[in-house]
Design an enzyme around this catalytic site. Structure first.
Site, PDB file in Angstrom:
ATOM      1  N   TYR A 161      45.962 -14.466 -51.292  1.00 48.20           N
ATOM      2  CA  TYR A 161      46.298 -15.353 -52.392  1.00 48.20           C
ATOM      3  C   TYR A 161      46.134 -16.797 -51.900  1.00 48.20           C
ATOM      4  CZ  TYR A 161      47.914 -11.158 -54.805  1.00 48.20           C
ATOM      5  OH  TYR A 161      47.967  -9.923 -55.402  1.00 48.20           O
ATOM      6  N   ARG A 219      44.751   1.587 -56.350  1.00 47.16           N
ATOM      7  CA  ARG A 219      45.993   1.495 -55.570  1.00 47.16           C
ATOM      8  C   ARG A 219      47.147   1.557 -56.565  1.00 47.16           C
ATOM      9  NH1 ARG A 219      49.085  -3.184 -53.341  1.00 47.16           N
ATOM     10  NH2 ARG A 219      50.134  -2.555 -51.406  1.00 47.16           N
ATOM     11  N   ASN A 231      54.565  -1.876 -49.470  1.00 53.09           N
ATOM     12  CA  ASN A 231      53.939  -3.127 -49.912  1.00 53.09           C
ATOM     13  C   ASN A 231      54.592  -4.338 -49.251  1.00 53.09           C
ATOM     14  OD1 ASN A 231      52.147  -4.559 -51.958  1.00 53.09           O
ATOM     15  ND2 ASN A 231      54.150  -5.457 -52.445  1.00 53.09           N
ATOM     16  N   GLU A 232      53.765  -5.228 -48.696  1.00 52.16           N
ATOM     17  CA  GLU A 232      54.199  -6.527 -48.162  1.00 52.16           C
ATOM     18  C   GLU A 232      55.570  -6.408 -47.481  1.00 52.16           C
ATOM     19  OE1 GLU A 232      53.894  -9.298 -51.419  1.00 52.16           O
ATOM     20  OE2 GLU A 232      51.750  -8.881 -51.698  1.00 52.16           O
ATOM     21  N   GLU A 236      45.071  -6.622 -51.823  1.00 50.55           N
ATOM     22  CA  GLU A 236      45.381  -7.343 -53.054  1.00 50.55           C
ATOM     23  C   GLU A 236      44.711  -8.704 -52.977  1.00 50.55           C
ATOM     24  OE1 GLU A 236      49.424  -8.018 -54.156  1.00 50.55           O
ATOM     25  OE2 GLU A 236      50.044  -5.934 -53.842  1.00 50.55           O
TER      26      GLU A 236
END
Length: 545
Positions: A231, A85, A162-163, A258
Site C-alpha cells: 500500500y 484469497r 493476515n498481517e 494484497e
C-alpha cells in the site's frame, strides 16, 4: 508404543537382513524423492504437483463478512483470475467459519477452477489492534478445521494469519512465525504455507525481508511462501523492484498478497507492482472484490458485488496492462484432473457496433460454442497486426468507454473456455466515434440537494439553449470519485465504472427550444463528493452552468 530391546542374536539377524536390502540401494545411488502431496516450493518458485510453475493472478474476497456472497467466486473466475484469497475468521473477532463452511469454500473454489488461498483475519495488527490474536492462536484454528483441508493440497494454500503484527513489538514476528509453521507441520499439514509480513503487512522495517531465509529453513517441509502487502509504503517503482528483487535473488518465494491503487497511508504505484510482478514472474492478489467500508470503499473492484459494475480499480486490475485477463494461466491441476482439454471454442460472430457517441460504443456478437462451455470473451482493439486488450465479459456484449471523438477504432473478439483455451479471433468491426466539442444548444445544471454518510441526492437540469426542440436524448457524464447511482427518476440510468449514461423517459424526451427538463437521483459516495465537470448530450459536449 516402542517394543523392548531385542536380544543380541536377534540384532545380528536384523543387521544382516538390513545389509542385504541396503547394499543394492547404495550401489544404485540415493532413492528417488517421494512424490509431492500438492503445491511445493523449489528453487524459490511455487510449483504444482505436476512440476508446472504456478503464478498467482487473482483477488481477495471478504467471505467471512459476506458469507452469502459465495457466488462471487464464479464471478472472479469469469474475469480471468486463477486464484482467490479468501478471508476467514477464527471466531475471535468475527463469526467463526466452521469446518463445514471451510469445506464448502474449498469445494466452490474447485468447482470454479480456482486455487484457494485461505487466511485467518483475526491476527490483523496483533500487538497494536485491540482484539487481534496471535499466530499460535491462528494455527490452532487451522488444526480445528483440518479435516476440511486434508487431501486438498493440490488446491489449497494455507495463509496462517493476515498481517500478524502492527507496528508494535513486530520484531517477535520471526520467532512466532517459525513456531506457527512448525505447529502446523507437527499437526500433519502438508500444504504450502503462506506467511504475511508484519507492520500491517507492509514490512517497512524489513523484518520479514531480512529473516525470510531463517523462517524458510525452519519449515521441515521447505514449503513456505512469503506474502508482502503493498500500500502506501510502496509508492515508487524503485522500492517495489528492490523489495521483490531481493527475494528473487535469494531464491525465496514471494507474492504480493494484497495491494491497491490508493490507500489512506499513501498512494501505491499499482502500475509498477503489476509490471514488476510480471517481469519477475511473481504472483499478485489485489484487494478486494467488493464490500469494503470504513473509508476504503474505493478499493472495491466491483460495486455491490455486481460483476457487471467494474470500478476503475477493477478495470485496471482485470483488464489493464499486466493485469489478470492478460497474464493469468489456470492451474494445471484442473486440466490434468479431468483429462486435458486442448480444443478451443469456435470463433465468435463478427461484432456489431451500436449506440456510438463521441466517447463510447456498444458491441454485440453471436456466441461461440465449446464442448465444455464458453466461460468468457475478450474484446481486443486491433492496431495493424498488434492487439490491445479492451475489456473482458461473460456475456455477448461489451460497453466501450473512454474513446476519443472523431476517431476510428477496429475491434474483434475471442472466446475462452474453462481450460484456458482461446478461440480463433472473430471478424473485425470498425467503430468511428462522433465528433466532440461544445454546442450552443445544451447546458447542464448539476447540484447536490441532500447528503448523508455514504450517500447523497442530486438534481440535473438539462437546458435546451437552441432554437429547435430536442426530441429524444442520452446524457452521459463521469463521476470523479467513485459515486454510483442507486436510483434515478426522469430517465433510465446505466453505469459502468465511473461512467453514467441516462436515456430519457417518455415524459422528459422532448425538450422545447429554450426549455428544460429535470432529473433526480440518489447515489452512494465515498469520503468526498466532488461534482462531475463534463456532460455530453447525444454525443456532444454541453456547457456546465
Amino acid at each position: 508404543m516402542r517394543s523392548r530391546t531385542p536380544t543380541v542374536p536377534r540384532v545380528a539377524a536384523i543387521g544382516a537382513a538390513l545389509l542385504a536390502v541396503l547394499l543394492p540401494l547404495f550401489a544404485l545411488g540415493p532413492p528417488a524423492q517421494a512424490a509431492p502431496t500438492g503445491f511445493r516450493v523449489e528453487n524459490g518458485r511455487l510449483l504444482e504437483r505436476s512440476g508446472d510453475d504456478f503464478v498467482m493472478r487473482g483477488v481477495n474476497h471478504a467471505h467471512t463478512w459476506y458469507p452469502d456472497r459465495i457466488s462471487s467466486l464464479s464471478h472472479i473466475k469469469a474475469k480471468g483470475a486463477n486464484t482467490v484469497r479468501v478471508v476467514l475468521s477464527s471466531g475471535d473477532r468475527w463469526t467463526r467459519n466452521d469446518t463445514a463452511d471451510v469445506a464448502n469454500v474449498v469445494a466452490q473454489c474447485k468447482r470454479n477452477r480456482l486455487i484457494c488461498v485461505l487466511e485467518v483475519h483475526d491476527t490483523t495488527g496483533y500487538g497494536e489492534q485491540s482484539g487481534a490474536v496471535t499466530l499460535s492462536r491462528a494455527a490452532d484454528y487451522w488444526i480445528s478445521v483440518q479435516s476440511a483441508l486434508t487431501g486438498q493440497e493440490d488446491y489449497v494454500i494455507v495463509n496462517i494469519g493476515n498481517e500478524p503484527y502492527g507496528n508494535t513489538n513486530y520484531a517477535a514476528w520471526t520467532a512466532d512465525t517459525k513456531a506457527a509453521i512448525q505447529k502446523l507441520r507437527t499437526a500433519g499439514f502438508d500444504h504450502t504455507i503462506m506467511v504475511d509480513a508484519p507492520n500491517w503487512g507492509q514490512d517497512w522495517a524489513f523484518t520479514m525481508r531480512d529473516n525470510a531465509a531463517s523462517v524458510f529453513a525452519a519449515d521441515p517441509d521447505a514449503n513456505t511462501v512469503f506474502s508482502i502487502h503493498m500500500y502506501g509504503v510502496f509508492d515508487t517503482a524503485a522500492e517495489i523492484s528492490d523489495y521483490l528483487g531481493r527475494f528473487v535473488t535469494a531464491k525465496l518465494p514471494i507474492v504480493v498478497g494484497e495491494f491497491g491503487h490508493d490507500h489512506s497511508d499513501g498512494n501505491p504505484d499499482e502500475d509498477a507492482i503489476l509490471a514488476t510482478a510480471q517481469r519477475l514472474g511473481l504472483g499478485y492478489l489485489g484487494w478486494s472484490w467488493s464490500g469494503n467500508s470504513g473509508g476504503v470503499e474505493y478499493l472495491d473492484m466491483v460495486t455491490n458485488f455486481d460483476p457487471n459494475q467494474l470500478t476503475s480499480w477493477g478495470q485496471r486490475l482485470f483488464n489493464g496492462a499486466n493485469g489478470i485477463a492478460a497474464t493469468a494461466r489456470e492451474a494445471a491441476i484442473y486440466s490434468s484432473s479431468g483429462g486435458e482439454d486442448t480444443t478451443p471454442p469456435t470463433a465468435p460472430g463478427t461484432p456489431a457496433a451500436s449506440a456510438v457517441t463521441s466517447s463510447s460504443a456498444t458491441l454485440t456478437w453471436a456466441a461461440a460454442t465449446d464442448a465444455t462451455g464458453v466461460t468468457g470473451y475478450d474484446v481486443v482493439r486491433v492496431n495493424g497486426t498488434s492487439e490491445t486488450a479492451a475489456t473482458t465479459t461473460t456475456g455477448t456484449s461489451a460497453a466501450l468507454t473512454g474513446l476519443a471523438p472523431s476517431t476510428s477504432y477496429v475491434f474483434a473478439v475471442y472466446a475462452r473456455d474453462g481450460a484456458g483455451n482461446r478461440s480463433p479471433r472473430s471478424g473485425a468491426v470498425t467503430v468511428t466515434t462522433a465528433s466532440g466539442g461544445s454546442t450552443a444548444n445544451c447546458a447542464i445544471g448539476y447540484r447536490v440537494t441532500n447528503e448523508w454518510s455514504g450517500g447523497f441526492q442530486g438534481e440535473i437540469v438539462v437546458r435546451n439553449t437552441g432554437t429547435s426542440a430536442i426530441n429524444g436524448w442520452t446524457l452521459r457524464w463521469t463521476f470523479p470519485d467513485s459515486q454510483r447511482v442507486t436510483n434515478l427518476w426522469g430517465g433510465t440510468a446505466t453505469q459502468s465504472g465511473a461512467d453514467v449514461s441516462v436515456t430519457a423517459a417518455s415524459y422528459t424526451a422532448n425538450v422545447p427550444a429554450a426549455g428544460s427538463v429535470a432529473l433526480g437521483f440518489t447515489a452512494s459516495r465515498g469520503s468526498t463528493n466532488p461534482s462531475p465537470t463534463a456532460f455530453a448530450l447525444n454525443g456532444s459536449a454541453c456547457t456546465v452552468s
